[in-house]
Design a protein around this motif. Sequence first.
Motif, short mmCIF file in Angstrom:
data_model
loop_
_atom_site.label_atom_id
_atom_site.label_comp_id
_atom_site.label_asym_id
_atom_site.label_seq_id
_atom_site.Cartn_x
_atom_site.Cartn_y
_atom_site.Cartn_z
N GLU A 1 0.84 -1.20 0.00
CA GLU A 1 0.00 0.00 0.00
C GLU A 1 0.88 1.26 0.00
O GLU A 1 0.66 2.20 -0.77
CB GLU A 1 -0.83 -0.06 1.27
N ILE A 2 1.88 1.26 0.85
CA ILE A 2 2.78 2.42 0.93
C ILE A 2 3.54 2.57 -0.39
O ILE A 2 3.68 3.67 -0.93
CB ILE A 2 3.77 2.25 2.11
N GLN B 1 4.93 -0.83 -7.65
CA GLN B 1 4.34 -2.09 -7.22
C GLN B 1 5.43 -2.92 -6.52
O GLN B 1 6.34 -3.41 -7.17
CB GLN B 1 3.83 -2.82 -8.47
N LEU B 2 5.30 -3.04 -5.21
CA LEU B 2 6.28 -3.83 -4.46
C LEU B 2 5.97 -5.32 -4.60
O LEU B 2 4.83 -5.73 -4.38
CB LEU B 2 6.25 -3.43 -2.98
N GLU B 3 6.97 -6.08 -4.99
CA GLU B 3 6.76 -7.53 -5.11
C GLU B 3 7.29 -8.25 -3.88
O GLU B 3 7.98 -7.66 -3.06
CB GLU B 3 7.46 -8.04 -6.38
N LEU C 1 9.79 3.97 1.77
CA LEU C 1 9.02 2.80 2.17
C LEU C 1 9.24 2.49 3.64
O LEU C 1 8.27 2.25 4.39
CB LEU C 1 9.45 1.58 1.31
N LEU C 2 10.49 2.55 4.07
CA LEU C 2 10.78 2.27 5.47
C LEU C 2 10.14 3.33 6.38
O LEU C 2 9.54 2.99 7.42
CB LEU C 2 12.30 2.21 5.70
N ALA C 3 10.24 4.57 5.97
CA ALA C 3 9.64 5.66 6.76
C ALA C 3 8.13 5.44 6.90
O ALA C 3 7.56 5.55 7.99
CB ALA C 3 9.92 7.01 6.11
#
Length: 386
Positions: A319-320, A327-329, A378-380
């Motif tokens: 989602e983030i 698109q994170l796989e 993404l980490l944040a």
Amino acid sequence: MNFPTPAEQLTYFRKQQNQVVDTIQQLVEIESPSDVKAAVDRLVTVLASRFGELGGKVRAHRAEKFGNHLEIRFKAARASDSKPVLLLGHTDTVYPIGTISKMPFRVTKGRVFGPGVLDMKGGIALMLHVIEALLEWSDGKLPLPVTVFLVSDEEVGSQSSRAITEKLARESAAVLVLEPAAGLNGAAKTSRKGVGEYELRVFGKAAHSGLDFEKGQSAVVELAHQVLAISKLVDLQRGITLNVGKISGGTRVNVVPAEARASIDVRIANKQDAPEVERRLRALEPVNPICKISLNGGINRPPMERTPGVAVLFAKATEIALELGWQLEEAAVGGGSDGNFTAALGIPTLDGLGAVGEGAHAEHESILISELPRRAALLAGLIARV
Ligand SMILES: [Zn+2]
């Protein structure tokens, strides 16, 4: 400063990119092989002061044989009783001292090269810069409490740090592991195989190969039988692999060898397969009844399974990522990490959140500089939303 939108976060981290690369250089140039305590401790001291400067409460857990394990705690803005997010990583690398002169830190063709740059000094640099950014965006306090834990023995099985990792995980809401992403598309790792290591020793009887050949009992011949028997335990469909990665034996060409040994790397996808693999290895019998065999070792990392908690965490991450425009796989991988321990305890764990690159443990180990900003964003996002 108001909490920035995802797009603003990306812009922020793009501006920070060179500083992140500078941090990676600082960390890579302090060599830190697992087996040289003094060297790893030098890196740990530098990291203690870098995290300390950000306001974290630093605690070094003394380790006898390895570098000290470093725990840093950051408080949250809300005076809530929220559990912390645990950021997990390791300071040790597989590269012996002196490697840096053969494969120096360098920036070329959009990549950063150097020993440990991907696995996982890039990930530690991301932790530092993301915490710094979050502090800046929320008036000096983090959206959630954050615990950073950097172990110094991950590359050699994490024996001396495992108990601390598990203790910190138990008190955390989720564990984010900053090990490298899977592949150049930057996939997160949602499952990892369990890992075991065994040593098989064979004892035969020495004899002169010319004068007394028939009096000898060759440990090398016996080992050859055992290696074939071990390779028959491989079951690719169930994700069970056994690799006899190293064999040795004998003393001279004209002596029937009295001793031989093999080192075996075992990987399992499901934790219920561990007892069976263990039992089948222990059940190996010598083919030559006069030879003796003995087996040492065991499964030292349970598999990281894609539990519902892992799936929920991955869904948040996708989602983030979508908000950031990609698109994170996800990927299942054979290698283990300390995330295996925390996931096995049932704590939601997401791994492979570190740098994107290739060649871990190899001469061409490198990371893609252009991927750093969105890894950071993404980490944040995950720290703010877990
Ligand atoms: Zn690693």
